[in-house]
Write an enzyme that holds these catalytic residues in place. Sequence first.
Site, mmCIF file in Angstrom:
data_model
loop_
_atom_site.group_PDB
_atom_site.id
_atom_site.type_symbol
_atom_site.label_atom_id
_atom_site.label_comp_id
_atom_site.label_asym_id
_atom_site.label_seq_id
_atom_site.Cartn_x
_atom_site.Cartn_y
_atom_site.Cartn_z
ATOM 1 C CB SER A 63 -21.303 15.167 29.699
ATOM 2 O OG SER A 63 -22.567 14.564 29.667
ATOM 3 C CG HIS A 82 -22.215 12.873 34.421
ATOM 4 N ND1 HIS A 82 -23.408 12.732 33.753
ATOM 5 C CD2 HIS A 82 -21.628 13.970 33.890
ATOM 6 C CE1 HIS A 82 -23.552 13.696 32.883
ATOM 7 N NE2 HIS A 82 -22.478 14.458 32.922
#
Length: 261
Positions: free
Chosen positions: A139, A162
């Site tokens: 992340s 993501h």
Amino acid sequence: MNNDNWMLRYINNTPPAPEVPVPPAPAPVPKDDRRNPLVENLETLGQTQVASADQSNIFCITVIGQVEGHMVLPPQNKTTKYEHIIPQLVAAEQNDKIEGILVILNTVGGDVEAGLAIAEMIASLSKPTVTLVLGGGHSIGVPIAVASDYSFISETATMTIHPIRLTGLVIGVPQSFEYLEKMQERVIRFVTKHSRISEEKFRELMLKTGELARDIGTTVVGKDAVEYGLIDQIGGLGDAIKKLNELIEQYRQNKTMGVVQ
């Protein structure tokens, strides 16, 4: 009258109640001896020395667990507090004895703005920097991993790419989605600027469906991260320190020649 005399004799002959011993007060502890500074640094910052290079010219900073931002996370979460990392980076930049910074990551991500702040600080250091991803750099850990002059990742480490997600109350108006898109663009621009991956490829990995069970995105293993240009090289701690020493030697030569980077 006789009764009064008997009462007086009874009271006078009654033995006094035994005194309860009072424990002595503890001796005051000198202020300087209450806490060991090494233990205090270990508990608060996760390391025993802060921006000190008495034994080494390399300063190591770890980003472990979840990157904590403006909100304090529950005590059971292992966190890296950005208000601890930023002052350490400032101190390392100002310390003439420190010639290089090694950043070790094993993080699940966390607060976007806090992660970007740490990444920007690492990228703006004038001294050589090397990052090493061990376990995971997921992340918002991705921008931190690519912020250095050279990056390494172990073969078994992974990086999850993501889209940005929001928690808590979200107002269902177009402005909310515009803000989310702008924040995501900040992450994309930073990653593509500080690595060799193209913007098209990074967006493709970010928006890929079917690979993550409960989300969209991609989990990139060490070898794939290097092939995509996200990370420079596969390696471990020895490789990272070796590369950092090479960058430090080049840094010394530039300083001797008066070259400003």
